[in-house]
Design an enzyme around this catalytic site. Structure first.
Site, PDB file in Angstrom:
ATOM      1  N   CYS A 157       0.821  -1.206   0.000  1.00  0.00           N
ATOM      2  CA  CYS A 157       0.000   0.000   0.000  1.00  0.00           C
ATOM      3  C   CYS A 157       0.855   1.255   0.000  1.00  0.00           C
ATOM      4  CB  CYS A 157      -0.947  -0.012   1.202  1.00  0.00           C
ATOM      5  SG  CYS A 157      -2.036   1.428   1.258  1.00  0.00           S
TER       6      CYS A 157
ATOM      7  N   CYS B 261      -1.669   1.627  -3.088  1.00  0.00           N
ATOM      8  CA  CYS B 261      -2.740   2.614  -3.014  1.00  0.00           C
ATOM      9  C   CYS B 261      -2.260   4.041  -2.745  1.00  0.00           C
ATOM     10  CB  CYS B 261      -3.765   2.193  -1.957  1.00  0.00           C
ATOM     11  SG  CYS B 261      -3.071   1.525  -0.441  1.00  0.00           S
TER      12      CYS B 261
ATOM     13  N   LYS C 290      -0.358   5.463  -5.919  1.00  0.00           N
ATOM     14  CA  LYS C 290      -1.341   5.477  -7.009  1.00  0.00           C
ATOM     15  C   LYS C 290      -2.344   6.605  -6.818  1.00  0.00           C
ATOM     16  CE  LYS C 290      -4.270   2.244  -6.860  1.00  0.00           C
ATOM     17  NZ  LYS C 290      -4.763   0.859  -6.799  1.00  0.00           N
TER      18      LYS C 290
ATOM     19  N   TYR D 155      -9.651  -3.222 -10.694  1.00  0.00           N
ATOM     20  CA  TYR D 155      -9.488  -1.858 -10.200  1.00  0.00           C
ATOM     21  C   TYR D 155      -8.117  -1.273 -10.541  1.00  0.00           C
ATOM     22  CZ  TYR D 155      -6.727  -3.472  -6.160  1.00  0.00           C
ATOM     23  OH  TYR D 155      -5.761  -4.017  -5.357  1.00  0.00           O
TER      24      TYR D 155
ATOM     25  N   GLU E 130      -7.885   2.085 -12.814  1.00  0.00           N
ATOM     26  CA  GLU E 130      -7.296   3.288 -12.212  1.00  0.00           C
ATOM     27  C   GLU E 130      -6.139   3.811 -13.050  1.00  0.00           C
ATOM     28  OE1 GLU E 130      -8.484   2.468  -7.545  1.00  0.00           O
ATOM     29  OE2 GLU E 130      -6.552   1.750  -8.295  1.00  0.00           O
TER      30      GLU E 130
ATOM     31  N   HIS F 108     -27.732  20.859   1.184  1.00  0.00           N
ATOM     32  CA  HIS F 108     -27.868  21.459  -0.143  1.00  0.00           C
ATOM     33  C   HIS F 108     -27.026  22.723  -0.252  1.00  0.00           C
ATOM     34  CE1 HIS F 108     -29.866  22.467  -3.919  1.00  0.00           C
ATOM     35  NE2 HIS F 108     -29.987  23.697  -3.458  1.00  0.00           N
TER      36      HIS F 108
ATOM     37  N   GLU G 112     -26.395  14.940  -1.126  1.00  0.00           N
ATOM     38  CA  GLU G 112     -27.816  15.026  -0.785  1.00  0.00           C
ATOM     39  C   GLU G 112     -28.670  14.072  -1.613  1.00  0.00           C
ATOM     40  OE1 GLU G 112     -29.881  18.691  -1.802  1.00  0.00           O
ATOM     41  OE2 GLU G 112     -28.364  19.148  -3.328  1.00  0.00           O
TER      42      GLU G 112
END
Length: 448
Positions: free
Chosen positions: A43, A48, A51, A178, A182, A437, A442
């Protein structure tokens, strides 16, 4: 005097191994860890973290383009790959140093060499030295799979992609998981021509079909090409130094870089597990029980090497639980349901819980709520990309079984939604929550 050199010896200083080492030491155990490459694991060093930094860097291509519509003048922007590459690698060094300090501050001894299992309570270092431990924890992670085909030695994996000497003009990526999606987004945003080749006709097969379809549409509009049912058969070097990729029955694809992203396999080869009577699973994984214990009572395993769930937060939790159970008097298990996940594609996908197909299989009657909208940020931009949110609800109990999202900042929004799914909240609970909002988030409480 203890009959062992250490209470716990950890093989692998990645996320799971470092967490287990630190926690065990905090409980008073004498701990050592061996790491053959760099402290931090996949990682931190080649996964991750770097990346995600590349993803951030690639986003500026859109941001700078859109800036003019918001009144900003950006004269002749240009991109320099070595600057981004080297900045990312320096940050990796910073995090590695922090991980090392964590071990030192907790008085965890660390050996910068390979270690293998020589027996139920013995490890052998590459130097030949043998050490004993009451417990051994294997946390060596997984390794990229390189398919066998002619010219595979001309290709790179996600291990090498962070060190490219120059930005390639043409990139072929094999795989549609993934990692593939990516890096396809990163290279595409940085101006490379990207072709994704895959052995099937499905991308991101574990994600909800609606999210997959939307991502495919958007990335194709952004210029990424796909060749499905077309695994690479051969890669050849051309006279000019470029590559020619033969995939499926299509015409060969010219490329400067070929990235193989066809999954990861537990890194157990040559680890000596047979010396402790431990048999590997079909994918090379170490079988463990719910407490991460192997078939040998003194040896445990956590993280990607077990091939349960290949996610960093899971490895961390597993390592923590092992240390608490062995040395803290708190024997516990890890829950593997409702785990949030994300693909940092462009745009990103985020999900937690069951997909629509999974929910129908398990619960029969389900209700589906969707919001298909154009994010406010895209209104001034020339992009007409639309976000898509989906709630999967059990028709009988009104409980929200899954939340699936594609659109800007979806992973950041999904983390809070994952709490709701984990807590078993209902669609009525979502409806009763006041909308924030204006925001994209939302939409989660406005679906009717």
């Amino acid at each position: 005097m203890s009959e062992f050199d250490y209470d716990l010896f950890v093989i692998g200083a990645g996320s799971g191994g470092v967490r287990a080492s630190r926690v065990a030491a905090a409980h008073g155990a004498k701990v050592a860890v061996a790491e053959e490459y760099r402290i931090g694991g996949t990682c931190v060093i080649r996964g991750c973290v770097p990346k995600k930094l590349l993803v951030y860097g690639s986003h500026f291509a859109d941001e700078l383009h859109d800036a003019a519509r918001y009144g900003w003048t950006v004269d002749q922007p240009r991109f320099d790959w070595p600057t981004l590459r080297d900045t990312v690698l320096r940050d990796v060094e910073r995090i590695e140093a922090a991980y090392t300090s964590t071990l030192d501050n907790n008085r965890v001894e660390h050996f910068h060499e390979r270690a293998v299992i020589a027996g139920p309570n013995t490890v052998r270092l590459a130097s030949g030295r043998e050490l004993t431990a009451r417990y051994i924890l294997v946390a060596v992670g997984a390794w990229p799979v390189m398919p066998a085909f002619e010219g595979s030695d001309l290709c790179i994996t996600s291990n090498e992609v962070f060190h490219l000497p120059a930005l390639p003009k043409r990139v072929v990526i094999q795989g549609a998981g993934y990692i593939a999606m990516e890096f396809a987004g990163i290279f595409n945003a940085l101006g490379c021509h990207v072709t994704v080749v895959n052995r099937s006709d499905v991308i991101l097969r574990s994600y909800d079909e609606a999210m997959r379809d939307r991502l495919l549409q958007i990335t194709m509009a952004r210029g990424i090409e796909y060749r499905f049912n077309s695994p690479i058969r051969k890669v050849a070097r051309q006279d000019d130094g470029s590559l020619l990729v033969h995939a499926g029955d299509h015409e060969p694809i010219p490329a400067d870089t070929v990235l193989i992203a066809t999954g990861r396999r537990p890194k157990t080869d040559g680890l000596g597990l047979e010396n402790a009577g431990i048999a590997l699973g079909a994918n090379g994984q170490i079988p463990v029980d719910e407490y991460s214990k192997t078939s040998c009572d003194s040896i445990y395993a956590v993280g990607d090497v077990t091939d349960r769930v290949q996610l960093t937060p899971i490895a961390i939790r597993e390592g923590h639980a092992v240390a608490d159970g062995l040395f803290g008097g708190n024997r516990r298990t890890i829950a593997y349901d409702s785990i949030p996940s994300a693909v940092f594609s462009q745009p990103p996908i985020a999900a937690v819980g069951l997909t629509e197909a999974e929910a129908r299989d398990q619960y029969g009657e389900v209700r589906i709520f969707t919001s298909d909208f154009r994010p406010m940020k895209n209104i001034f931009a020339e992009r007409h990309e639309r976000g898509l949110y989906k709630l999967v609800v059990d028709a009988g109990t009104d409980r929200v079984l899954g939340v699936h999202m594609i659109g800007p900042d979806s992973p950041e929004i999904l983390q809070a939604a994952a709490i709701a799914v984990r807590a078993g909240l209902t669609k009525a609970d979502f409806d009763d929550t006041v909308a924030l909002h204006p925001s994209m988030a939302e939409e989660l409480v406005l679906m009717r």
